[in-house]
Design a protein around this motif. Structure first.
Motif, short mmCIF file in Angstrom:
data_model
loop_
_atom_site.label_atom_id
_atom_site.label_comp_id
_atom_site.label_asym_id
_atom_site.label_seq_id
_atom_site.Cartn_x
_atom_site.Cartn_y
_atom_site.Cartn_z
N ARG A 86 170.20 -19.33 131.93
CA ARG A 86 170.71 -19.80 130.65
C ARG A 86 169.87 -20.93 130.07
O ARG A 86 169.77 -21.06 128.84
N GLU A 87 169.25 -21.73 130.95
CA GLU A 87 168.37 -22.80 130.47
C GLU A 87 166.95 -22.32 130.24
O GLU A 87 166.07 -23.11 129.89
N ARG A 88 166.70 -21.03 130.45
CA ARG A 88 165.38 -20.42 130.29
C ARG A 88 164.34 -21.11 131.18
O ARG A 88 163.18 -21.28 130.80
N GLU A 89 164.77 -21.46 132.40
CA GLU A 89 163.89 -22.10 133.36
C GLU A 89 163.77 -21.29 134.65
O GLU A 89 163.19 -21.76 135.63
N LEU A 90 164.30 -20.07 134.63
CA LEU A 90 164.35 -19.27 135.86
C LEU A 90 162.96 -18.89 136.35
O LEU A 90 162.67 -18.96 137.55
N SER A 91 162.08 -18.49 135.44
CA SER A 91 160.76 -18.03 135.87
C SER A 91 159.89 -19.15 136.42
O SER A 91 158.92 -18.91 137.15
N GLY A 92 160.26 -20.41 136.12
CA GLY A 92 159.46 -21.53 136.59
C GLY A 92 159.93 -22.13 137.90
O GLY A 92 159.32 -23.09 138.38
N ARG A 130 158.72 -12.19 143.90
CA ARG A 130 159.29 -11.99 142.57
C ARG A 130 160.30 -10.84 142.61
O ARG A 130 160.01 -9.77 143.16
N LEU A 131 161.46 -11.06 142.02
CA LEU A 131 162.53 -10.07 142.03
C LEU A 131 162.96 -9.75 140.61
O LEU A 131 162.89 -10.60 139.71
N ASP A 132 163.42 -8.52 140.43
CA ASP A 132 163.94 -8.10 139.13
C ASP A 132 165.35 -8.63 138.95
O ASP A 132 166.03 -9.02 139.91
N LEU A 133 165.79 -8.62 137.71
CA LEU A 133 167.11 -9.12 137.36
C LEU A 133 167.70 -8.20 136.30
O LEU A 133 166.99 -7.74 135.40
N GLY A 274 160.50 -8.82 137.60
CA GLY A 274 159.95 -10.04 138.18
C GLY A 274 160.46 -11.32 137.54
O GLY A 274 159.74 -12.30 137.42
N ALA A 275 161.74 -11.31 137.12
CA ALA A 275 162.27 -12.42 136.32
C ALA A 275 162.57 -13.68 137.13
O ALA A 275 162.65 -14.76 136.56
N TRP A 276 162.75 -13.54 138.45
CA TRP A 276 163.05 -14.74 139.23
C TRP A 276 162.32 -14.67 140.57
O TRP A 276 161.83 -13.62 140.99
#
Length: 281
Positions: A86-92, A130-133, A274-276
């Motif tokens: 939700r904070e758009r910080e997942l990929s980092g 890296r995992l899909d979501l 590979g979102a997270w």
């Protein structure tokens, strides 16, 4: 949802934030102590003991450069992923988890060791994967599987229908809430009339009763597998897709065997490849 391994050469950061879920502290304090001892011996650690979801969210948001390590059950992991998304910080962020508590089947399915010391060592010395979501159109996330309609689980893990007393309580709550009348969502196990579309193609329409729909990872493909169980003994339908849309009469759905969403009349889930990132052995 699994994706091909993406291992880094730099290793994991030794600056970590340990978020200890309050339920884990109450249910198994000894495992929490062991996890903290192992983590503190191998990294520079800040330990946070939030008392509820709000404090958990604040601590995660203030992590700075520290890498988050969740000590708790599947629900705590899902909470962390949802907040970062939700904070758009997942990929980092590279997440780690030490499973503590009774509900850790999701963690196990993701490849996280369920033994405390092994999981803590993986959090310290594991490698990034890296995992899909699955993300829905209300910004909800699914790490593993979803089911429509939701299926309750008995003590042995077997699917069972909601008991009569629970259905009665739900009906009473709906009455007292004084909400505008809506067609009731079907109870677990009752055939439903749903339209299921995969990548824009209708797989089943409203004219065929459906006993259940399940969506889960199609390992290593960047897609989701879809199974539709039809009523009247018809063979199930199968597909793989990037986007799955379900519509029809009000329906509920269960994600990661943890949360029940709805009722809704339409919901669309999309695979984010590979979102997270998760640290695994």
């Amino acid at each position: 949802m699994d994706h091909p391994t993406d291992r880094t050469d730099e290793g994991l950061s030794r600056q970590i934030l340990v978020l200890v879920d309050p339920l884990a502290r109450r249910s198994d304090g000894e495992s929490v102590r062991i996890a903290k001892d192992v983590l503190c011996a191998g990294a520079t650690v800040k330990v946070c003991l939030p008392e509820g979801p709000e404090e958990f969210a604040k601590a995660l948001a203030r992590r700075g450069a520290r890498r988050p390590v969740v000590v708790g059950d599947d629900r705590a992991l899902l909470r962390a992923v949802s907040l970062l998304h939700r904070e758009r910080e997942l990929s980092g962020a590279v997440l780690s988890m030490v499973p503590v508590g009774g509900a850790v089947s999701l963690a196990h399915s993701l490849g996280i060791p369920t033994e405390t010391v092994a999981a803590a060592r993986a959090a310290l010395d594991g490698a990034e994967r890296r995992l899909d979501l699955l993300v829905d159109d209300s910004d909800g996330v699914v790490l593993g599987d979803l089911r429509i309609p939701p299926v309750a689980e008995g003590p042995s893990g077997a699917a069972v229908a909601a008991p009569p007393w629970l259905r009665t309580c739900r009906s009473l709550v709906r009455t007292l809430a004084a909400r505008p009348a809506r067609p009731p969502a079907p109870e677990s196990g009752a055939p439903a009339r749903l339209r299921v579309e995969v990548d824009g193609v209708t797989l089943i329409d409203l004219d065929q009763p459906v006993e259940g729909v399940s969506v889960g990872p199609a390992t290593g493909t960047g897609l989701a597998r879809v199974e539709i169980r039809r009523a009247a003994g018809s063979p199930p339908l199968h597909a793989v897709a990037r986007t799955i849309s379900v519509s029809g009469a009000d329906f509920r759905y269960r994600t990661d065997a943890l949360a029940i969403g709805g009722p809704v009349r339409r919901r669309t889930w999309t695979v984010r490849v590979g979102a997270w990132r998760l640290a695994l052995p």
